[in-house]
Scaffold this active site. Sequence first.
Site, short mmCIF file in Angstrom:
data_model
loop_
_atom_site.label_atom_id
_atom_site.label_comp_id
_atom_site.label_asym_id
_atom_site.label_seq_id
_atom_site.Cartn_x
_atom_site.Cartn_y
_atom_site.Cartn_z
N VAL B 39 -15.14 -16.68 -2.23
CA VAL B 39 -16.29 -15.77 -2.07
C VAL B 39 -17.54 -16.34 -2.73
CG1 VAL B 39 -17.17 -13.52 -2.80
CG2 VAL B 39 -14.88 -13.70 -1.81
N GLU B 133 -10.09 -4.75 10.15
CA GLU B 133 -9.01 -5.51 10.77
C GLU B 133 -7.66 -4.80 10.68
OE1 GLU B 133 -7.95 -7.65 13.09
OE2 GLU B 133 -9.32 -9.16 12.26
N VAL B 136 -6.20 -1.83 13.45
CA VAL B 136 -5.57 -2.08 14.76
C VAL B 136 -4.53 -3.16 14.59
CG1 VAL B 136 -5.97 -2.63 17.17
CG2 VAL B 136 -7.84 -1.74 15.80
N LYS B 209 -5.57 3.53 18.63
CA LYS B 209 -5.85 2.10 18.61
C LYS B 209 -6.53 1.65 19.91
CE LYS B 209 -2.12 1.36 15.34
NZ LYS B 209 -0.65 1.17 15.24
#
Lengths: 436, 436
Positions: B39, B133, B136, B209
């Site tokens: 990061v 993320e 689904v 979904k």
Amino acid sequence: MATVPAPSALRVALLGCGVVGTQVARLLSDQSDDLAARVGARLELVGIAVRDAAAPRDPSIDRALLTDDAETLVDGADIVIEVMGGIEPARTLLLRAIAGGASVVTANKALLAEDGPTLYHAADEAGVDVYYEAAVAGAIPIVRPVRESLAGDTIQRVLGIVNGTTNYVLDQMATHGLALDDAVRQAQELGFAEADPTADVEGYDAAAKAAILASLAFHTRVTIDDVSREGITSVTAEDVAWARQTGHVIKLLAICEASEAGVSARVHPALVPEQHPLAGVRGAFNAVFVEAEAAGELMFYGRGAGGAPTASAVLGDVVSVARHRVLGGKGPAESHYAQLPIAPASSAVTRYQVRIAVSDRPGVLAQVAQVVAEHSVSIEAVRQAPIESSLDGVTAAHLVITTHHAPESALAGTVAAIADLDAVQGILSVLRVEGS
Amino acid sequence: MATVPAPSALRVALLGCGVVGTQVARLLSDQSDDLAARVGARLELVGIAVRDAAAPRDPSIDRALLTDDAETLVDGADIVIEVMGGIEPARTLLLRAIAGGASVVTANKALLAEDGPTLYHAADEAGVDVYYEAAVAGAIPIVRPVRESLAGDTIQRVLGIVNGTTNYVLDQMATHGLALDDAVRQAQELGFAEADPTADVEGYDAAAKAAILASLAFHTRVTIDDVSREGITSVTAEDVAWARQTGHVIKLLAICEASEAGVSARVHPALVPEQHPLAGVRGAFNAVFVEAEAAGELMFYGRGAGGAPTASAVLGDVVSVARHRVLGGKGPAESHYAQLPIAPASSAVTRYQVRIAVSDRPGVLAQVAQVVAEHSVSIEAVRQAPIESSLDGVTAAHLVITTHHAPESALAGTVAAIADLDAVQGILSVLRVEGS
């Protein structure tokens, strides 16, 4: 939030105008409004570097963009897309682009397999992105998921079907009982194999991708020279038939593993259980199977080659690096690359399926089993079947031995010792079993 | 390059501490050095909001981090991770986080299916990220590939196996010949199905979904109310056996399509050809198959649920949004969401396989074929087989008709007309055929 003055347009240079380059230029033009919305700035294609600007081109190409002065083109660009292939002049141009502060998108697997980490390091120093989704498995998003989606996870193993030509050939052998040469010829006729199929059938293409995948998955530097490689040229129709009898299919796999001994990458044909997701990858498709500590088993499947699929992957990368430039930076850093040791090929732990011609008389199986046990290798299954015409007139049988996991070195020694037995007429094939 | 002063640490708030939250907290701690390197700033978990701070917790949880004051926690955070689930208070807390300038990672499919675009829009206004993320297909990287890797491509169709419980149930019916109830009971015993399996077997989970996938793939607003839904409760062991006889397997699919009539999303059981990559998705695994204009066919496969897999997906998102904050911005913009029309379910173009009990006498097939033709539906294949015990004592036969593609409305009318024929004793099943 901090706000950085966003550029109204980004200057995009394209190096190469072959099948992929032509599609990239087309998508940049066709999707320009959509791309601008996603990036937050327009993407302006300022030039296409080609060797011969006068050569015939697809009519969709604006000839005014063509130039044979790649260096000047690169120097004026914010984003450089390299789809020319080969090591030079691609490497020099990309390093020049990076040094000049441009972000880079490349589909060049040969360059990345030979010298990728040099590019990645230069990019980290310069604070720009190098993205290369199209260099591994064509259109399949694999680089971004591994580098970003799994950024909080630990990858243990990657198994890839990364060469469409050999997968097509092996699939035709399995479904139609073709011999290798006939299947290769058919692949050539259909355009799935080149006139000289060496790079595919000998596993060089897959080895390049294995090097890139291993570097990516384990954050280390693996080059194509570190990859042990065996192609499919020794796979026979009989191997394929026997594979099916034992519930397997034969696939050319790129295998990347991290163990205590270090990182390894290898390419070889392998028996894959019919239930494994990789077994269902048919025709010229590619797939990459990833085993990660927290995520478990993942697979990414799609077209590994072709102008439009590869261009799609290139464009996805262009949007990402362009977006980072609009923000004034780059994506997640890769500067923490470690130089992990490369494990020797002999340290791999794998399973063998050995097919042997033996004299058909009592006690042979016991002898073979004894030899295997002496090498501290454990047998999972044995099958015996008569051979119709024996190798030397003596009545013979097939013996198919599948081992449990053991070190590569122990397995190789075991096979040599089996071959020395009097009752053994010949070792017919030795194939590794993966994915179980 | 413009340089933004990078923060030395980012304050991370976690909302929820169930199975997924516990794993997220563990990974944030175990991987902290690695995450900081990727990061460019440390990720500091500053608190975990729970309903009852005194309740028993996994020993890996630092109890000093627990708080029941979610609002104060959110107000002081740079990144808010929401794994509490449910519509409220999750929505209010996330909108509060966004308004306060925090980036958001959520695994909350119910909230996104009901009101995702409100969150995305608020985030675009505030210049922060919403990543999801894990909402689904669990650990499978699907959102990032669709949103980023395919950013320069056009998605035409998405077919997903997005509910592991129903896939396990259908797989058990196919491989062991179980009845639906027995397979559901087995799934419950193994922990793959909940005590009340309604949300799974009736298709509600898959429909949520499907709404998220359709919104994502087509850059529009699709909610769960727009999704036509049919579960697996009417699928019989006989349907499964007949599917195999005609070279298919039955899967519960989430199907998202863009056509001239607009965007549609539907969930129903469907016959999938055995050769299709989705047919090989076994057990409780999930997979999402994407058809894109340039990339062609792609499939993403993996574990759709579970604490560790879901946490892996959450962490990947955290790294992305954290990296964007270090840069001082957000990922590729989603603000160009269009409001595309929702196509009526009757406008779908699909294929039917209809299984009929008919009187076993000459001319019946001709009558049925005549009726089908009158509805402008074209027959691809017909199979006849005797039925052992007929429905009403009259000798009867099975007639299995597979059509070519036709509008849903024409197919429904055809089935009704067939049922009216004298020679037809009953419609035994009607299943759509997808993926061919």
